[in-house]
Design an enzyme around this catalytic site. Structure first.
Site, PDB file in Angstrom:
ATOM      1  N   LYS A  11       0.699  -1.263   0.049  1.00 38.76           N
ATOM      2  CA  LYS A  11       0.078   0.115  -0.156  1.00 38.76           C
ATOM      3  C   LYS A  11       1.022   1.124   0.108  1.00 38.76           C
ATOM      4  O   LYS A  11       1.835   1.359  -0.831  1.00 38.76           O
ATOM      5  CB  LYS A  11      -0.882  -0.120   1.129  1.00 38.76           C
ATOM      6  CG  LYS A  11      -1.744  -1.490   1.346  1.00 38.76           C
ATOM      7  CD  LYS A  11      -2.838  -1.424   2.287  1.00 38.76           C
ATOM      8  CE  LYS A  11      -3.485  -2.972   2.186  1.00 38.76           C
ATOM      9  NZ  LYS A  11      -4.603  -2.904   2.878  1.00 38.76           N
ATOM     10  N   HIS A  91      -8.540  -3.552  -6.471  1.00 38.56           N
ATOM     11  CA  HIS A  91      -8.349  -3.879  -4.792  1.00 38.56           C
ATOM     12  C   HIS A  91      -9.446  -3.083  -4.176  1.00 38.56           C
ATOM     13  O   HIS A  91      -9.893  -1.915  -4.743  1.00 38.56           O
ATOM     14  CB  HIS A  91      -6.962  -3.132  -4.438  1.00 38.56           C
ATOM     15  CG  HIS A  91      -6.946  -3.500  -3.077  1.00 38.56           C
ATOM     16  ND1 HIS A  91      -7.207  -2.726  -1.814  1.00 38.56           N
ATOM     17  CD2 HIS A  91      -6.057  -4.584  -2.409  1.00 38.56           C
ATOM     18  CE1 HIS A  91      -7.095  -3.447  -0.736  1.00 38.56           C
ATOM     19  NE2 HIS A  91      -6.319  -4.568  -0.990  1.00 38.56           N
ATOM     20  N   GLU A  93      -9.892  -1.109  -1.959  1.00 38.80           N
ATOM     21  CA  GLU A  93      -9.231   0.307  -1.454  1.00 38.80           C
ATOM     22  C   GLU A  93      -9.639   1.149  -2.688  1.00 38.80           C
ATOM     23  O   GLU A  93      -9.929   2.371  -2.539  1.00 38.80           O
ATOM     24  CB  GLU A  93      -7.925   0.357  -0.842  1.00 38.80           C
ATOM     25  CG  GLU A  93      -8.177  -0.067   0.791  1.00 38.80           C
ATOM     26  CD  GLU A  93      -6.895  -0.513   1.268  1.00 38.80           C
ATOM     27  OE1 GLU A  93      -5.646  -0.259   0.810  1.00 38.80           O
ATOM     28  OE2 GLU A  93      -6.912  -1.439   2.292  1.00 38.80           O
ATOM     29  N   SER A 208      -6.214 -10.133   6.385  1.00 43.94           N
ATOM     30  CA  SER A 208      -5.854 -10.449   7.763  1.00 43.94           C
ATOM     31  C   SER A 208      -4.941 -11.584   7.760  1.00 43.94           C
ATOM     32  O   SER A 208      -4.980 -12.429   8.832  1.00 43.94           O
ATOM     33  CB  SER A 208      -6.916 -10.073   8.887  1.00 43.94           C
ATOM     34  OG  SER A 208      -7.294  -8.954   8.632  1.00 43.94           O
TER      35      SER A 208
HETATM   36  C1  PEP Z   1      -5.018  -6.218   1.543  1.00 43.42           C
HETATM   37  O1  PEP Z   1      -4.843  -4.966   1.548  1.00 43.42           O
HETATM   38  O2  PEP Z   1      -4.979  -6.802   0.268  1.00 43.42           O
HETATM   39  C2  PEP Z   1      -4.971  -6.948   2.613  1.00 43.42           C
HETATM   40  C3  PEP Z   1      -5.212  -8.224   2.329  1.00 43.42           C
HETATM   41  O3  PEP Z   1      -4.528  -6.407   3.587  1.00 43.42           O
HETATM   42  P1  PEP Z   1      -4.241  -7.247   5.168  1.00 43.42           P
HETATM   43  O4  PEP Z   1      -3.400  -8.275   4.840  1.00 43.42           O
HETATM   44  O5  PEP Z   1      -3.855  -6.049   5.882  1.00 43.42           O
HETATM   45  O6  PEP Z   1      -5.701  -7.489   5.727  1.00 43.42           O
END
Ligand code: PEP
Length: 249
Positions: A11, A91, A93, A208
């Site tokens: 990110k 993604h 986001e 996560s």
């Molecule tokens: C992601 O942003 O693609 C992601 C899986 O983040 P996290 O592992 O922090 O949940």
């Protein structure tokens, strides 16, 4: 046999000092796993030189067009020119914060293919959609938008990341059973178009993922690795996740 794939989505987190420290601490876990780092675009070169070819590079997004008057954008061709081989598209986001709808995501998937990048197509439902019983419908709608635009054949050289939005950055992981069910649904949808493509495509889980839960997820038959955000910023944690992907094959 599909090779495991684990991609780090850094990110908007990086600095020259942080990259150098990460690479000093990094221990490549296994040759059976494709490890991909997706730093912010400007750090590709630093990261690629520091790793000296042991890992693959990717970008977190691309524009739809190849070049032109698109201030702030970079194209898939530019990412490839800078050494990227992979590209995250769609993604959550980007979908939520930048208004990328299914049509835009389909255009970005096409752009990645045009430039010879391997797209990692992110799909996933929100918590509200899961609670409403619409999780599969949402994921298949997102997948179909790309299938209808590019066809099934390119998925043989692409990856799909199932990332439930409610699991991203929350510390709440989909259970291995929940993830496995959605991965199977995605593979079945692709199999309805092309059985060989469905066998070849890598479907990775994101949301996560940590060293502590990775093996249980990656041991599921249709889970071919992970897309990892927060935990990929720690070299020891991320190496352990990559090792779990090798062990879970
Ligand atoms: C992601 O942003 O693609 C992601 C899986 O983040 P996290 O592992 O922090 O949940």
């Amino acid at each position: 046999m599909r090779r495991a794939l684990v991609a780090a989505n850094w990110k908007m987190n990086a600095s020259v000092a942080a990259i150098d420290a990460f690479v000093r601490a990094w221990q490549q876990p296994s040759s059976d796993v494709d490890v991909v780092f997706c730093p912010p675009l400007g750090y590709l070169d630093r990261l690629g030189s520091a790793f000296a070819g042991d890992v693959h590079l990717g970008v977190q997004d691309v524009g739809v067009e190849a070049k032109g008057a698109f201030t702030g954008e970079h194209s898939a061709e530019m990412a490839a020119d800078l050494g990227a081989a992979y590209c995250i598209v769609g993604h959550s986001e980007r979908r939520a914060m930048h208004g990328e709808d299914d049509a835009v995501v389909a255009g970005k998937f096409r752009a990645a293919l045009r430039a010879g990048l391997m797209p990692v197509l992110c799909v996933g439902e929100t918590l509200a959609e899961r609670r409403a019983g619409d999780a599969k419908e949402t994921v298949l709608r997102q997948l179909d938008a790309v299938l209808n635009d590019s066809g099934a054949a390119p998925f043989a050289d692409a990856a799909v990341a199932y990332e439930p939005v409610w699991a991203i950055g929350t510390g709440v992981t989909a259970s291995p059973e929940q993830a496995a069910e959605m991965h199977a649904t995605i593979r079945q949808r692709l199999a309805a178009e092309d059985a060989d493509v469905a066998t070849a495509v890598r479907i990775v889980y994101g949301g996560s993922v940590k060293a502590a839960n990775a093996l249980a997820l990656f041991a599921q038959v249709d889970i071919d690795g992970g897309l990892v955000g927060g935990a990929s910023l720690d070299p020891h944690e991320f190496a352990a996740i990559c090792a779990a992907a090798g062990a879970g094959q």
